[in-house]
Design a protein around this motif. Structure first.
Motif, PDB file in Angstrom:
ATOM      1  N   ALA A  19      39.369  41.504  31.592  1.00  0.00           N
ATOM      2  CA  ALA A  19      40.838  41.750  32.257  1.00  0.00           C
ATOM      3  C   ALA A  19      41.724  42.978  31.677  1.00  0.00           C
ATOM      4  O   ALA A  19      42.548  43.190  31.918  1.00  0.00           O
ATOM      5  N   LEU A  65      35.846  41.153  36.909  1.00  0.00           N
ATOM      6  CA  LEU A  65      36.378  39.969  37.310  1.00  0.00           C
ATOM      7  C   LEU A  65      36.364  39.874  38.821  1.00  0.00           C
ATOM      8  O   LEU A  65      36.297  40.691  39.475  1.00  0.00           O
ATOM      9  N   PRO A  67      36.901  37.535  42.596  1.00  0.00           N
ATOM     10  CA  PRO A  67      37.973  36.965  43.556  1.00  0.00           C
ATOM     11  C   PRO A  67      38.429  35.574  42.989  1.00  0.00           C
ATOM     12  O   PRO A  67      39.587  35.205  43.223  1.00  0.00           O
ATOM     13  N   THR A  68      37.623  34.550  42.655  1.00  0.00           N
ATOM     14  CA  THR A  68      38.141  33.292  41.887  1.00  0.00           C
ATOM     15  C   THR A  68      39.345  33.679  40.823  1.00  0.00           C
ATOM     16  O   THR A  68      40.426  32.856  40.720  1.00  0.00           O
ATOM     17  N   ALA A  69      39.134  34.489  39.922  1.00  0.00           N
ATOM     18  CA  ALA A  69      39.988  35.011  39.057  1.00  0.00           C
ATOM     19  C   ALA A  69      41.272  35.401  39.511  1.00  0.00           C
ATOM     20  O   ALA A  69      42.191  34.897  39.220  1.00  0.00           O
ATOM     21  N   TYR A  70      41.002  36.405  40.662  1.00  0.00           N
ATOM     22  CA  TYR A  70      42.339  36.750  41.451  1.00  0.00           C
ATOM     23  C   TYR A  70      43.250  35.463  41.971  1.00  0.00           C
ATOM     24  O   TYR A  70      44.462  35.499  41.909  1.00  0.00           O
ATOM     25  N   HIS A  71      42.438  34.731  42.539  1.00  0.00           N
ATOM     26  CA  HIS A  71      42.984  33.384  43.181  1.00  0.00           C
ATOM     27  C   HIS A  71      43.678  32.569  42.209  1.00  0.00           C
ATOM     28  O   HIS A  71      44.943  32.164  42.480  1.00  0.00           O
ATOM     29  N   GLY A  73      45.068  33.675  39.190  1.00  0.00           N
ATOM     30  CA  GLY A  73      46.297  34.367  38.756  1.00  0.00           C
ATOM     31  C   GLY A  73      47.445  34.481  39.902  1.00  0.00           C
ATOM     32  O   GLY A  73      48.573  34.343  39.565  1.00  0.00           O
ATOM     33  N   ALA A  74      46.827  34.601  41.127  1.00  0.00           N
ATOM     34  CA  ALA A  74      47.637  34.606  42.112  1.00  0.00           C
ATOM     35  C   ALA A  74      48.775  33.477  42.391  1.00  0.00           C
ATOM     36  O   ALA A  74      49.778  33.444  42.770  1.00  0.00           O
ATOM     37  N   ARG A 125      51.033  47.186  35.861  1.00  0.00           N
ATOM     38  CA  ARG A 125      50.258  46.375  36.718  1.00  0.00           C
ATOM     39  C   ARG A 125      50.671  44.646  36.437  1.00  0.00           C
ATOM     40  O   ARG A 125      50.972  44.411  35.143  1.00  0.00           O
ATOM     41  N   GLN A 126      50.425  43.801  37.292  1.00  0.00           N
ATOM     42  CA  GLN A 126      50.645  42.286  37.214  1.00  0.00           C
ATOM     43  C   GLN A 126      49.554  41.787  36.139  1.00  0.00           C
ATOM     44  O   GLN A 126      48.470  42.224  35.904  1.00  0.00           O
ATOM     45  N   GLY A 127      50.115  41.036  35.254  1.00  0.00           N
ATOM     46  CA  GLY A 127      49.235  40.330  34.423  1.00  0.00           C
ATOM     47  C   GLY A 127      49.205  41.005  33.041  1.00  0.00           C
ATOM     48  O   GLY A 127      48.649  40.849  32.083  1.00  0.00           O
TER      49      GLY A 127
END
Length: 248
Positions: A19, A65, A67-71, A73-74, A125-127
């Protein structure tokens, strides 16, 4: 059980490292930097790949990272939809970059940022995590941290990196700066984190009066007047109060 916990910790460390910049790494790089056996990193990476928590770049074979990590976090960020709408309105009103950070434990994390109205993008950036000692986000949020005894321990145990000549790196001076921010009800960062930028932030509280985070605006110093600073300051203070009411 200890082995399982150890494996979980290693997997978390791998995800946390991916990340951060450069956001792509090989198994060897991860192994060397995290001091984890190469075969163990490879085994964990394969499990994370199966869950789409990480992906492999087919060209350079590095991992990033997925898409599941993004999911995951989202889903965290989506809890703040109302705040996002309000931040958009505030940014439109003053034609400046505006964002919101949240205090999570003892860390300050970027939740949402609007950079549409600046000729130069700040690159937030977010995060992203922010330092506690420089910048409107960090100073304003930590100034209201409680209990104060713990705040002092955090300040004295944190490496206060000097990002610019204006960065406060002396713990005593930082604690005095926090006192001023608490008294004023807002924070100003004059080229403390990035040369050429002025940050103005105001605290957001929950229904118990506990600090939740900060909304702040970043201004380009060379094109900013005293009137601009005063307008943005009042907009941040009033905006923070409006957002605080949402958290009742």
């Amino acid at each position: 059980m200890n082995d399982k916990i150890s494996s979980i910790n290693k997997a978390i460390n791998i995800l946390k490292r991916l990340a951060e910049e450069p956001f792509e790494m090989t198994v060897l790089n991860l192994s060397n930097e995290l001091q984890i056996n190469r075969s163990t990193v490879h085994r964990i990476i394969n499990i994370l790949k199966d869950e789409s928590l990480v992906l492999q770049n087919p060209y350079n074979k590095k991992y990033c990272l997925g898409p599941t990590a993004y999911h995951i976090g989202a889903s965290y960020v989506n809890n703040y939809d109302q705040i996002r709408y309000m931040i958009n309105d505030i940014a439109l009103d003053i034609n400046q970059s505006v964002g919101f950070v949240k205090l999570e434990g003892e860390k300050i994390i970027n939740i949402y940022e609007v950079e549409t109205y600046q000729p130069i993008r700040m690159g937030y950036r977010q995060g992203q995590y922010y330092p506690i000692h420089c910048g409107a986000y960090g100073k304003c949020t930590m100034a209201f941290y409680e209990p104060k005894e713990r705040l002092e321990k955090i300040v004295y145990s944190t490496e206060l990196v000097k990002n610019t000549p204006n960065t406060i790196t002396d713990p005593e001076k930082l604690l005095k700066e926090y006192e001023k921010i608490r008294k004023d009800g807002y924070a100003i960062s004059d080229e403390e984190n990035v040369i050429g930028l002025i940050g103005i932030g105001a605290p957001v509280f929950n229904f118990n009066g506990k600090i939740i985070g900060t909304i702040a605006s970043a201004l380009i110093k060379s094109s900013t007047t005293k009137e601009d600073i005063e307008k943005v300051k009042m907009t941040m203070i009033n905006g923070a109060k409006r957002i605080s009411k949402l958290l009742v």
